[in-house]
Each structure stands twice: as structure tokens, then as C-alpha cells.
Design an enzyme around this catalytic site. Structure first.
Site, PDB file in Angstrom:
ATOM      1  N   GLY A  40      44.423  12.901  30.306  1.00 13.58           N
ATOM      2  CA  GLY A  40      44.017  13.062  31.546  1.00 13.58           C
ATOM      3  C   GLY A  40      44.753  14.174  32.213  1.00 13.58           C
ATOM      4  N   GLY A  42      44.060  14.787  35.593  1.00 11.49           N
ATOM      5  CA  GLY A  42      44.168  15.046  36.954  1.00 11.49           C
ATOM      6  C   GLY A  42      45.242  15.484  37.648  1.00 11.49           C
ATOM      7  N   HIS A 266      40.863  -0.129  50.413  1.00 13.51           N
ATOM      8  CA  HIS A 266      40.964   1.034  51.575  1.00 13.51           C
ATOM      9  C   HIS A 266      39.952   0.436  52.658  1.00 13.51           C
ATOM     10  CE1 HIS A 266      40.770   4.552  53.600  1.00 13.51           C
ATOM     11  NE2 HIS A 266      41.538   5.073  52.674  1.00 13.51           N
ATOM     12  N   SER A 284      37.593   9.502  54.604  1.00 13.14           N
ATOM     13  CA  SER A 284      39.279   9.313  54.716  1.00 13.14           C
ATOM     14  C   SER A 284      39.885   8.681  55.787  1.00 13.14           C
ATOM     15  CB  SER A 284      39.441  10.982  54.813  1.00 13.14           C
ATOM     16  OG  SER A 284      40.994  11.014  55.027  1.00 13.14           O
ATOM     17  N   ARG A 337      46.843   0.272  55.123  1.00 13.63           N
ATOM     18  CA  ARG A 337      45.442  -0.091  54.751  1.00 13.63           C
ATOM     19  C   ARG A 337      45.373  -1.525  54.516  1.00 13.63           C
ATOM     20  NH1 ARG A 337      45.065   5.120  50.509  1.00 13.63           N
ATOM     21  NH2 ARG A 337      44.882   6.714  52.102  1.00 13.63           N
TER      22      ARG A 337
END
Lengths: 665, 248
Positions: A40, A42, A266, A284, A337
């Protein structure tokens, strides 16, 4: 096996420093003799690979994309937190620690979160030095904004593309090491198993996605930075390729899987438009700084809006229900959230959703346009009472802050958000569960590490905005490079790890057998057919709100679906060529196992905390009800079928923070 | 909507490749272009045929994976979007749509619409970074103020997603818009100054070695760039390059 979190002794604020002082070091000359695999690339994997290479280890990095620059961290929009207190608004390491533990509903490890808060300031310094173009004010200093769940401005950002800029920073650090030959990069490669030798992780089996070739790679330690598993829901804000395969294979080789049911939903995503939909797009959360969320107060207006006879902009102020501001006056539109998501679902379930499917609420910038516009008019000495002018000036300011998000929304929905409020709805966005790790980020398999979203560690039940990027980079740049040395110090005499051994033979055999089975299955339905069905079960029965009855049904249904998948999946083409369907099939097979463990974990957790809401456990006002007896990490041990998984508990102890009812009123 | 798709099919790098026709019916205008291809692929799989291979991942216009010519234009007829953000409402009932991979010597075809863009990575390996140790022992981030105008210009250059539309749209297959974006991002920041000379020389050298052509000042790259990367960056890179050559 008993879980040992290895949290260092001593006062909270000294734990990390003392731990670093006591850790075993590897002499630079010996680092050259040690290989580390990072899967990975990221924020977590990329920054870890670059830093380990910089320290002198030989790094082999793997990603399934065609370039490390395409890892899904690139899509994070809003920002990254750091306790810099540049704004002088009372921020501190302690406050960032406190907000994060509270925002995580007291379901995260104190020591880990405090360390995260401590290194947060280094991240910003590091990234600026790497040329990450954060937003700046006119004095040339870094700008900040605030995010859901906190009362200070500690979020650093680069317009709505913070993830992209931070990832490109990590990518550039990797490029420097690739150029020096210290990182060997394997793109379009997928990890399909971990190889364990004498109880230690010593390598991986990877498939070259272009040629289909199965490869053996050995190392002294293996690091997984492979992201989250939200795609178990099929529709989510994850990239299409995001998967749980590497983490799940590690689980099958002995790594405990912790809190699989902890999912962050979210609140500000673009609503679903139809059955063809392949993924959901996030807007966002920073938009909630300036946007006000509402639905109509009266059902008749809802109907008029749905049938198009009433425009939302024509609805009078007193006929709108700004439900977050009404229910949570202290935080208003900036509640965390989970609270914002559930409140939106509550209004839509009650019949106030504003789009055709009834699953959307408004995010309205009209008052922000006027507020900013008035200030601009004042600054420029223009007429503050000229409404059209003020609106135009205000729109310019908003465009500077969030322009790319507005553009993206317009392209997808075909409506101009400068003229009419945006429509938003919650969507699966991040998983707080993952591979269990100790304070050193090591899993229950010695030599196997897990960092970033793929581990469970720092965020507990719910995650506040702008903290995922922080955790990924903290783990990769500043935590793992220290803690892994402690383990590798014992490996300086080991020498290269051979790949022609029984363990590698066995792991490769199991990988090829699975691939053969899939490719020769000759079933009747495509991989997506099964993935979509899994997603529906997950969303309807393991989604934002859960109850025991639904979860029990989900467990049975997922097991049945899995059996059906192995009988009925159909994959065209061959295994020794580029075959996207085959790669996808392996990932969905793992989601079908993880999904069941997810439901099983959710069933055990008889409480509501943060991102997970059990309908049976709520306050009379419909808020989440935590239960003291569930103040633990659930870590599952693999025993074959997900139904046979064994639960281990790590008690969460709060010595430095008073566990209180989370209230945003 | 009913459509006729004419898609480039090529089994692997050695295959000759050809255009194959696929009729499509019941296409919804709300679908993204890639979702429309998903529907086609499901139909193909159901019929026992191989689906069309194409690169895609984030599907929100930022990862830079998706890459295809739609009716002769990189990322299709819309401006300032990647093909994953292109929606079928941009087309009409009865349309014929040509779908082809990027064409450039430095981007060899892997399969169908997928090309190998690792040449872009190799240019970055040659100098697309600032040589700072990843130790965290750097100076405070606010110790060097940066003029907002420069910070903003640097950010604008940094928004390049590395999709390769610029190369594919250029009659010379030049990678100068891509390379100049990175050169500009660092050239505009004080942090990037120290090794600016080596950076531009090394990156341009690697770009030439990968087989990309030179800039012809036609400007097709800027027109087709989904992120609006400006030609100004190429001018800046040329100035940086000239200065570096004179210095070197």
C-alpha cells in the site's frame, strides 16, 4: 493468546518520549542487511516506505494501482489537524488529544491518541519542507480552518485537495528513494497472502496484475498500509479498487481483526441517483463551516419541492428547519460526523427528504455569500446594501475556499450550487476497525505491522474530521520507523530470507488454488452481481443504525450469499493475463467473509457509541447511549468460518481523561 | 438513450487491436461515462465475452487513473473534467461514440483502453521532489513566510493529477505540461530553490529519454487538461531550464 497492548508505563505525556529512549536501535550498517515489505502506498504506506528507505532499510513497496500517486488518500478533501495553536485560540497537544478521544466516544487508546497529538505538529513542518502547498494568508503564514466536533481552528488545508497534496508529498519522498535505489517499487501488484515462518511474518505472495504471474517476496518484516474496507457496502466514497484482501489474508494468518463494525458514515455526500450507481462522491465536511443544513418544516413544502412546483430558494426562512442548529446549539452545523449523519437520516426517515428518493437534505450557502460579501464590500468601500453586488462578492470568497467542490457538485448533479442549495446525504466513508495492533503498531503476528486506516488503533468508535490524514502520516513518518527498529534489532544476524521454502510453497499453493477455483467456476453471475447484493445487506442491516434482529438476519444472509458466490460466480478470461474480473472476484470473496464478521461484531456490541448506533440502546432524545461494560476493543481471532471467530477483549482504561457523556448541545 | 459504441479492443501489448461495435440501449443521462461502460461490461460478461478493460479508481476526478479518448478528445467533450466525471447527459439519443486509449510512444497499450504511464513516474524519480529528510526535525512551518500569490500559483501547478491527457492531446506527444507543473510547484516555493537547477535538468533529460516529443506551442494540452494546468508553467520551466543550462 492474551492481548498485550505494550503501552509504556509512566505519565501520559512522557510515554512516547520514554519509549523512544528505551527502544532498540539498528546500527546504520546493519540496516542495509534488512529488507522490509510495505504493502500500500497511500499516506501511511507511502510515508513509511520513504522513511524506512531513508533510514537505510531495503524497502520493497507494492500497490495495485499503476502508480503510488493514485492511492485513495489522494481523494481526501478537507484537511489535516495539528495542534500548532497558530491561531492563538487555545489549542494544545492536550486539547487535540482530548477532542480526539471524546470524538472517538472513549473507544480509542489514550496512549496512542496522545502520541498522535504530539507528532501532529511535526507532520505540518515536514510537509511544508517537502513543498506541500498549504493555504496561506496574506501575511504569508499558514491558514487554518475548523472542522466538525471541535471549537478551535487547527485544520491545515490545501483548498479542497489536501489529501492530494499530502499524498503527492509522500509520493515525492518515495520518488527520491526510488531514484536512489533504496525503494524497489512494484506497481500493479496485489498482495494475496502473508508468509509466516516460525511464527514471524517473512514475506508475501503477490500477483502481477498485468501478467497474472504469482510472485514470492521475502523480507524481515511486512508492513500493511492498505486502507479501509468500506467497499464491503458496495456503494461508498472509497475508490473502486479499495479492498480488504491484504488485511483479511493477514487475519487468516493469525492477525486479530479489531472492531470490524466501526464504520464512519460521512454526512456530506452527493445522494444516490439510481441503480447504475458505482460509487458515492463526498463533498468535504469543511463545507459545514459555511453551509447551513436544513429541510422544510412542513410536509406540504417537501412535496412541492419534490414535484418541482417550489424552488428551495423560494421557501421562507421561517418555513425551514435548520435541525442541527435547533438540536445542537453549541456546535450547530459543526457537530461530529456521526451526529450529523444520524440527524439527517432521522429527518429523511420522518419524511422530510428533499429529493425524489427522499434521501437528501440541503446544504445551503446563501447566508455565507451575504456574510462574506458584506465584509468584502466594507473592505473595498462599496455599497453594503447592494444585495446583488454583496452576493457576487460573497460568492467569490466561497469560490476561493471551496471552488473545486462546487464545480464537482455541478458536474455530477447538473445543478449550480451557487444558485440553489446543494443536496447531501450520508454515505460510508471510513472504517475505524481494522487489524489489531499494539502500541508499536505490530499485529498479533510478530514482524507483521499495520498502519493507517488498515489498523484499528487511534480513532475508536467515531472519527472526527481531518484526523485520518493525520494518523496515516503520523504512523508512516514518525511512529513505525521508530517502533519497527525495536523488532528488527533482533534480526541483524538473520541474513536474507529465502523464498524456496515450504512456507512459501504452501502460501503460493493456496493462492493459486483459489485463483484456479474462481477462473474455472463457470457460474452464471458476474462478480458485481454478488457485490451489489452484499452491499444491500450491509447498508440495510449493518448501516447507520442497527438492531439485533437485523444483524442476525445479516449474518445468515451473508453466509448464504457467500456459498452462492462460490457456486455461481462467473469470470471470463484467463488467470495468466490482465483480468480485472478475476482480481475483483478475489476481493469480493474476502468482503463476503469480512461482512459476516462485521455483523457478528455489531451484534455483540450492545451499545451505541460514535459511528455505531444500536437502536435498542439510545437515550429518550434519540442520542447514542454508551455502556461502561463495552469499554473494550473487540479483537477477533480467525478460526475458519467467520461464525467461529473467537472474541478477545482489550479493556480500555482512561487515566487522564474523565469519561463523560458526549454532548454537543 | 440508445447509442452505438465503437471501442478499441486490443488483447495485449503485442496484439494489433481494432475497433469493435457495441450497440447500447436504455442509457440513463444520470450515468457517468464509466458507469455506462460498467453496464456494457456486465452485458458482455453475461454473454460470456470479455469485458472492456479500462483504468479507473476514485471516480471523483482526482486519482488520475481514468484515461480514454472519447470521440477524439481526451476525457471526452466536456471541459475541466476527467472521463469519470463526464455524464451521459453530454450525449444525445442515437449518438455514435468512439472510445480509444491514449496514443503516445511513451504510453504503450497494456490492454484495450489501458496504457502504461510508468514513464511519468520515472520522470518524477529523476527529480520530482525536494531532498528533505523525512525525520520530522525540520524547522517550524511558519518560519519561512510565502507570499500568498506564489503559494497559490504553486498550488495551481500542484493540482496536476498525472493522467496524461496533455501527452495524448499533443500532436508531438510532449509531456511538457506535466513536467512543468512539478517544476513550477517547487520553483515557486523557497523550499524548492536549493536544488532547482539539478531538478529541471534531470527531469527534462528523463522526459526526453522516455520518448516524449517537444512542445510545439499549439496549446492542445492546456485545452484538454482536466485540471486547467496553465501553459504559463511551460514558459516557467523553459526559463528555469535556460537558467540552469547557463549556470551548468
Amino acid at each position: 493468546m492474551a492481548l498485550d497492548s505494550k503501552i509504556p508505563k509512566g505519565p501520559l505525556e512522557d510515554k512516547w518520549t520514554n519509549h523512544k529512549n528505551e527502544i532498540n536501535l539498528v546500527n546504520p550498517a546493519n540496516k542495509r542487511l534488512i529488507d522490509v515489505i510495505v504493502v500500500g502506498t497511500g499516506l501511511a504506506g507511502g510515508s513509511a516506505a520513504a522513511t524506512l528507505a531513508e533510514l537505510g532499510y531495503n524497502v520493497k513497496a507494492f500497490c495495485f494501482q499503476d502508480s503510488p500517486r493514485r492511492a485513495h488518500s489522494i481523494a481526501a478533501q478537507g484537511g489535516i489537524n495539528a495542534a500548532k495553536n497558530y491561531q492563538g485560540d487555545g489549542d494544545s497537544t492536550y486539547r487535540l488529544f482530548y477532542d480526539t478521544v471524546k470524538g472517538g466516544d472513549y473507544r480509542s487508546r489514550e496512549a496512542n491518541v496522545h502520541r498522535l497529538a504530539e507528532v501532529s505538529t511535526n507532520i505540518i513542518d515536514q510537509c511544508v519542507a517537502q513543498g506541500v502547498p498549504f493555504a496561506r494568508d496574506y501575511g504569508g503564514l499558514l491558514d487554518n480552518r475548523s472542522f466538525g466536533g471541535v471549537l478551535v481552528s487547527r485544520t491545515f488545508y490545501a483548498k479542497g485537495q489536501t489529501g492530494q497534496q499530502l499524498l503527492l508529498g509522500a509520493y515525492s519522498a518515495m520518488n527520491r528513494q526510488i531514484g536512489r535505489g533504496k525503494i524497489k517499487m512494484f506497481t500493479r501488484h496485489e498482495m494475496l497472502d502473508v508468509v509466516v515462518v516460525d511464527g514471524k511474518a517473512r514475506g508475501i505472495i503477490a500477483r502481477n496484475l498485468v501478467t497474472g504471474e504469482i510472485e514470492r517476496h521475502s523480507a524481515h518484516a511486512v508492513v500493511l498500509g492498505t486502507g479501509g474496507y468500506g467497499n464491503a457496502f458496495y456503494l461508498s466514497t472509497y475508490a473502486m479498487g479499495s479492498n480488504v484482501t491484504a488485511a483479511w489474508k493477514a487475519h487468516k494468518r493469525g492477525a486479530y481483526f479489531a472492531n470490524p463494525c466501526y464504520t464512519q458514515i460521512h454526512p456530506t455526500c452527493i445522494p444516490v441517483s439510481g441503480d447504475h450507481q458505482s460509487k458515492l462522491t463526498l463533498m468535504s465536511e469543511s463545507l459545514r463551516n459555511d453551509g447551513r443544513i436544513w429541510v422544510p418544516k412542513h410536509k406540504k413544502d417537501v412535496e412541492a419541492i419534490r414535484d418541482g412546483s417550489l424552488k428551495p430558494t423560494d421557501l421562507a426562512e421561517e418555513d425551514r428547519d435548520y435541525y442541527l442548529e435547533r438540536r445542537y446549539p453549541a456546535f450547530g452545523n459543526l457537530v461530529p460526523r456521526d451526529v450529523a449523519s444520524r440527524a439527517a437520516k432521522e429527518r429523511c426517515d420522518a419524511g422530510y427528504g428533499v429529493n425524489k428518493t427522499g434521501e437528501a437534505v440541503y446544504l445551503d450557502f446563501a447566508s455565507a455569500f451575504m456574510r462574506y460579501g458584506k465584509e468584502q464590500a466594507h473592505v473595498k468601500g462599496l455599497d453594503e446594501n447592494d444585495e446583488a453586488l454583496v452576493k457576487k462578492l460573497g460568492q467569490e470568497i466561497v469560490k476561493n475556499k471551496y471552488g473545486n467542490l462546487f464545480q464537482m457538485y455541478e458536474k455530477i448533479v447538473d445543478q449550480n450550487p451557487y444558485e440553489t442549495p446543494m443536496m447531501i446525504y450520508p454515505a460510508v466513508h471510513y472504517t475505524m476497525g481494522g487489524i489489531w495492533v499494539d502500541y508499536n503498531l505490530m499485529t498479533t503476528v510478530p514482524g507483521l505491522y499495520c498502519i493507517g486506516e488498515a489498523n484499528f488503533s487511534d480513532h475508536g468508535a467515531n472519527r472526527l474530521g481531518a484526523s485520518a490524514l493525520m494518523q496515516g502520516l503520523a504512523d508512516g513518518y514518525f511512529v513505525l520507523p521508530y517502533t519497527i527498529g525495536d523488532y528488527l534489532a533482533h534480526d541483524i544476524r538473520t541474513g536474507p530470507i529465502p523464498t524456496e521454502t515450504k512456507e512459501f510453497d504452501d502460501a503460493e499453493k493456496s493462492v493459486t488454488e483459489t485463483l484456479d477455483k474462481l477462473i474455472n467456476n463457470n457460474g452464471t453471475h458476474s462478480v458485481d452481481h454478488f457485490h451489489k447484493r452484499l452491499g444491500k445487506i450491509m447498508w440495510n442491516k449493518c448501516g447507520m443504525a442497527r438492531n439485533a434482529k437485523d444483524l442476525k438476519e445479516a449474518i445468515t444472509e451473508i453466509a448464504e450469499l457467500r456459498a452462492e458466490f462460490w457456486k455461481g460466480v462467473k469470470i471470463p478470461g484467463r488467470a495468466d493475463e490482465y483480468n480485472e474480473e478475476l482480481a475483483k472476484a478475489g476481493r469480493v470473496a474476502d468482503f463476503l467473509e469480512l461482512g459476516e464478521l462485521f455483523a457478528k461484531d455489531a451484534l455483540v456490541r450492545e451499545e451505541s457509541a460514535g459511528g455505531h448506533f444500536r437502536e435498542e440502546y439510545q437515550t429518550p432524545e434519540g442520542e447514542a447511549m454508551r455502556r461502561k461494560e463495552f469499554q473494550f476493543v473487540s479483537a477477533w481471532e480467525y478460526k475458519g468460518e467467520p461464525k467461529d471467530a473467537v472474541l478477545h477483549k482489550e479493556d480500555l482504561v482512561y487515566e487522564n481523561i474523565e469519561v463523560k457523556e458526549r454532548s454537543y448541545k | 438513450m440508445n447509442l452505438t459504441l465503437k471501442i478499441w479492443r486490443q488483447k495485449d501489448a503485442n496484439d494489433k487491436g481494432k475497433i469493435v461495435d457495441y450497440p447500447m440501449s436504455d442509457v440513463s443521462p444520470d450515468m457517468s461515462f464509466l458507469e455506462m461502460l460498467d453496464v456494457l461490461n456486465q452485458e458482455l460478461i453475461d454473454k460470456g465475452e470479455e469485458p472492456v478493460a479500462f483504468d479507473h479508481d476514485c471516480r471523483e476526478g482526482i486519482c488520475g487513473s481514468c484515461s480514454m479518448f472519447v470521440n477524439g478528445r481526451a476525457h471526452g467533450p466536456d471541459t475541466m473534467v476527467t472521463v469519470c466525471q463526464l455524464h451521459m447527459r453530454s450525449f444525445k439519443d442515437g449518438d455514435t461514440i468512439y472510445i480509444e486509449p491514449w496514443r503516445a510512444t511513451a504510453f504503450p497499450v497494456i490492454k484495450d483502453l489501458i496504457v502504461d504511464r510508468s514513464s511519468f513516474d520515472r520522470i518524477q524519480h529523476a527529480g520530482g521532489f525536494i531532498s528533505v529528510n523525512t525525520s520530522g526535525n525540520t524547522q517550524d512551518a511558519n518560519s519561512i513566510p510565502i507570499e500568498k500569490e506564489n503559494a497559490d500559483k504553486s498550488f495551481d501547478a500542484a493540482t496536476c493529477i498525472g493522467c496524461g491527457a496533455c501527452v495524448a492531446s499533443c500532436k508531438n506527444s510532449s509531456a511538457m505540461l506535466f513536467v512543468s507543473a512539478k517544476v513550477s510547484q517547487f520553483a515557486l516555493l523557497p523550499q524548492g530553490q536549493v536544488e532547482a537547477t539539478d531538478r529541471v535538468l534531470n527531469m527534462v533529460k528523463q522526459m526526453d529519454e522516455e520518448g516524449f516529443g517537444n512542445c510545439t506551442n499549439t496549446g492542445a494540452c492546456e485545452v484538454e487538461c482536466p485540471k486547467g494546468i496553465s501553459l504559463e508553467n511551460i514558459a516557467r520551466m523553459n526559463r528555469e531550464y535556460l537558467a540552469a543550462t547557463l549556470k551548468g
